[in-house]
Motif scaffolding. Sequence first.
Motif, PDB file in Angstrom:
ATOM      1  N   GLU A  97       0.800  -1.065   0.226  1.00 14.04           N
ATOM      2  CA  GLU A  97       0.015  -0.048  -0.029  1.00 14.04           C
ATOM      3  C   GLU A  97       1.048   1.180   0.078  1.00 14.04           C
ATOM      4  O   GLU A  97       0.419   2.041  -0.666  1.00 14.04           O
ATOM      5  CB  GLU A  97      -0.865   0.022   1.039  1.00 14.04           C
ATOM      6  N   ILE A  98       2.034   1.491   1.091  1.00 12.81           N
ATOM      7  CA  ILE A  98       2.813   2.530   0.836  1.00 12.81           C
ATOM      8  C   ILE A  98       3.477   2.608  -0.420  1.00 12.81           C
ATOM      9  O   ILE A  98       3.522   3.848  -0.933  1.00 12.81           O
ATOM     10  CB  ILE A  98       3.634   2.222   1.995  1.00 12.81           C
ATOM     11  N   ASN A  99       3.782   1.621  -1.038  1.00  8.86           N
ATOM     12  CA  ASN A  99       4.389   1.801  -2.534  1.00  8.86           C
ATOM     13  C   ASN A  99       3.574   2.499  -3.479  1.00  8.86           C
ATOM     14  O   ASN A  99       3.602   3.198  -4.389  1.00  8.86           O
ATOM     15  CB  ASN A  99       4.785   0.364  -3.284  1.00  8.86           C
ATOM     16  N   VAL A 104       1.186   7.387  -5.978  1.00  8.17           N
ATOM     17  CA  VAL A 104       0.107   8.683  -6.214  1.00  8.17           C
ATOM     18  C   VAL A 104       0.717   9.878  -5.774  1.00  8.17           C
ATOM     19  O   VAL A 104       0.231  10.934  -6.496  1.00  8.17           O
ATOM     20  CB  VAL A 104      -1.005   8.074  -5.132  1.00  8.17           C
ATOM     21  N   LYS A 105       1.352   9.969  -4.778  1.00  6.58           N
ATOM     22  CA  LYS A 105       1.969  11.202  -4.435  1.00  6.58           C
ATOM     23  C   LYS A 105       2.871  11.888  -5.330  1.00  6.58           C
ATOM     24  O   LYS A 105       2.928  13.042  -5.380  1.00  6.58           O
ATOM     25  CB  LYS A 105       2.729  10.856  -3.016  1.00  6.58           C
ATOM     26  N   GLN A 119      -3.946  11.778   0.277  1.00  2.00           N
ATOM     27  CA  GLN A 119      -2.516  11.693  -0.027  1.00  2.00           C
ATOM     28  C   GLN A 119      -1.763  10.899   1.323  1.00  2.00           C
ATOM     29  O   GLN A 119      -2.107  11.345   2.524  1.00  2.00           O
ATOM     30  CB  GLN A 119      -2.049  12.883  -0.239  1.00  2.00           C
ATOM     31  N   LEU A 120      -0.793  10.381   1.177  1.00  2.00           N
ATOM     32  CA  LEU A 120      -0.042   9.982   2.093  1.00  2.00           C
ATOM     33  C   LEU A 120       0.885  10.937   2.560  1.00  2.00           C
ATOM     34  O   LEU A 120       1.444  11.496   1.588  1.00  2.00           O
ATOM     35  CB  LEU A 120       0.799   8.531   1.466  1.00  2.00           C
ATOM     36  N   LEU A 121       1.050  11.223   3.878  1.00  2.00           N
ATOM     37  CA  LEU A 121       2.028  12.092   4.283  1.00  2.00           C
ATOM     38  C   LEU A 121       3.468  11.641   4.595  1.00  2.00           C
ATOM     39  O   LEU A 121       4.566  12.074   4.138  1.00  2.00           O
ATOM     40  CB  LEU A 121       1.594  12.932   5.366  1.00  2.00           C
ATOM     41  N   SER A 122       3.237  10.560   5.253  1.00  2.00           N
ATOM     42  CA  SER A 122       4.671   9.950   5.868  1.00  2.00           C
ATOM     43  C   SER A 122       4.201   8.220   6.287  1.00  2.00           C
ATOM     44  O   SER A 122       3.286   7.991   6.440  1.00  2.00           O
ATOM     45  CB  SER A 122       5.160  10.723   7.124  1.00  2.00           C
ATOM     46  N   MET A 136       1.071   4.592   8.945  1.00  6.78           N
ATOM     47  CA  MET A 136       1.044   5.698   7.906  1.00  6.78           C
ATOM     48  C   MET A 136       0.596   6.810   8.358  1.00  6.78           C
ATOM     49  O   MET A 136      -0.759   6.706   9.139  1.00  6.78           O
ATOM     50  CB  MET A 136       0.526   5.031   6.587  1.00  6.78           C
ATOM     51  N   THR A 137       0.823   7.939   7.955  1.00  3.05           N
ATOM     52  CA  THR A 137       0.049   9.292   8.245  1.00  3.05           C
ATOM     53  C   THR A 137      -0.483   9.781   6.976  1.00  3.05           C
ATOM     54  O   THR A 137      -0.113   9.669   5.968  1.00  3.05           O
ATOM     55  CB  THR A 137       0.895  10.529   8.833  1.00  3.05           C
TER      56      THR A 137
END
Length: 520
Positions: A97-99, A104-105, A119-122, A136-137
């Motif tokens: 999911e992070i990948n 996307v980001k 959007q993923l922040l960190s 994830m944030t």
Amino acid sequence: MSNSSCSSEDDYSASEYSDVESILSDEEEDIEDYKKGGYHPVCIGDRFDNGRYIIVRKLGWGHFSTVWLALDILTDTHVALKIVKSADRYTESALEEINLLECVKKTNPHSRGYQYVAQLLSHFWHTGPNGKHACMTFEVLGESLLSLMKRYHYKGIPQPIVKRISKQVLQGLDYLHRECGIVHTDLKPENVLVWIPNIEEYLKKETAEVLTAIKQRDDASSSRKNISITHTTTTGRPQPKEHKPWLTETEANGLTKSQKKRLKKKKKKMMAEAQKKASAIDEEDELGKLTDKIDNLSISNVETATTVDGISQDDDSRTGKTKVIPSSTLDIASILLPRDIDDEDERMKVFDKIIVKIADLGNACWMDGDYTHVIQTRQYRSPEVIVGCKWTNEADMWSMACMVFELLTGEFLFDPRAGSKYNKDDDHLAQMLELLRTVPKILTSAGELSRDFFDRTGKLKHIKKLRYRRLRDVLHDTFLMPPEEADAISAFLLPMLEMDMTKRASPSQMLESPWLQDIP
């Protein structure tokens, strides 16, 4: 087409639709999942990522994770912190999911669809009593479209608002599909969230009390530790249990003047030690009160905790008990809806300018894969997935059509039920054929499960009698839409409901639809 709850036997079951006024869930995660490989126990005021994020309250939960509102002290803004279960299978999914979210980001922040995807922040790791958790944030968003449907009492959201939502979601899907090469695989009202303007201004006001209480608790804890250190320094090593602090007056008789003086000095010293010990107990009591105060604070006025078998469910270091803190979605009513206007219709006009974002890429995948496994929540599942054909991003478009119909009417477009001689998949395909009439050969013969549902002539094996009806007739007859509206909506939905996925309309094609042209 019913507003009943979805069966839990599906791999991707939807949240149950209840007839309650509250937009908050009555259910929370299972306390039994707080174990090795499971959820990480979280308390209000806990800190993550080397103290960067302070937990303010719980936002929600899923079978793979819990989600918390947290203050990022580095940027002085709030984030939604997702803490994934620690078992290997959840960690692997989280890394994938992070990948996807990083793609996307970074792909094209200037794309018109970029702003309509959460959007993923960190991201970072956190080690706790139950293992190592991927965290994830995300940017903080409001309630989902399911909650918005509840606000309209499942009678359908006004068309102009649905058009605006549809255009934004299509732009988000266009970005995911065309620019990022990503299939969402679980598009539904629960996974589209409302963006709230000036969210930081609201959150800082509403969470001030929580943060103040956290600071008071931390100060009290620090003070208690200092007292403990002072006490140890003054008294030296702990005295043995049989030690007598001082002699009685009778025992003191017969002592020399010098011995009595030393005894008096010793008695004074032990009295001071007793006072310090009492002071430490008072500090601990005060700390306990502050901790209770934090646990009881709730911005959305929800119950502070639920219980399982009479046990309070919150991580409590003082009692050793485990308590599940209740979810509390950001209540848009308290943020956006004017409180000084009594007329409900006037208050709801705030949604005329709604902005939404596609969220939850936890089940997403890359478009270039060879997939036949089951995806999508039951009511939004495409025909190629049911029969086991290879599927790709066109599956999202089928879900999109089902979701738009639901937003407009308050009911599912397809809501299959099992019968005595057929299962849910049989009924699902039958409902599709009743509405769309024809079925391509790829569905009747090319899928891994095609032969389970269709005979050699392309007819359904287990359901013989079909009741055909046109989509525009359903909209007109069942939902009492004027003929022109029914025709226009039907013309918008049908290209996304093409049974042959190779002929199904793409997001960019749907953005050119006449039904959306009056939306800026």
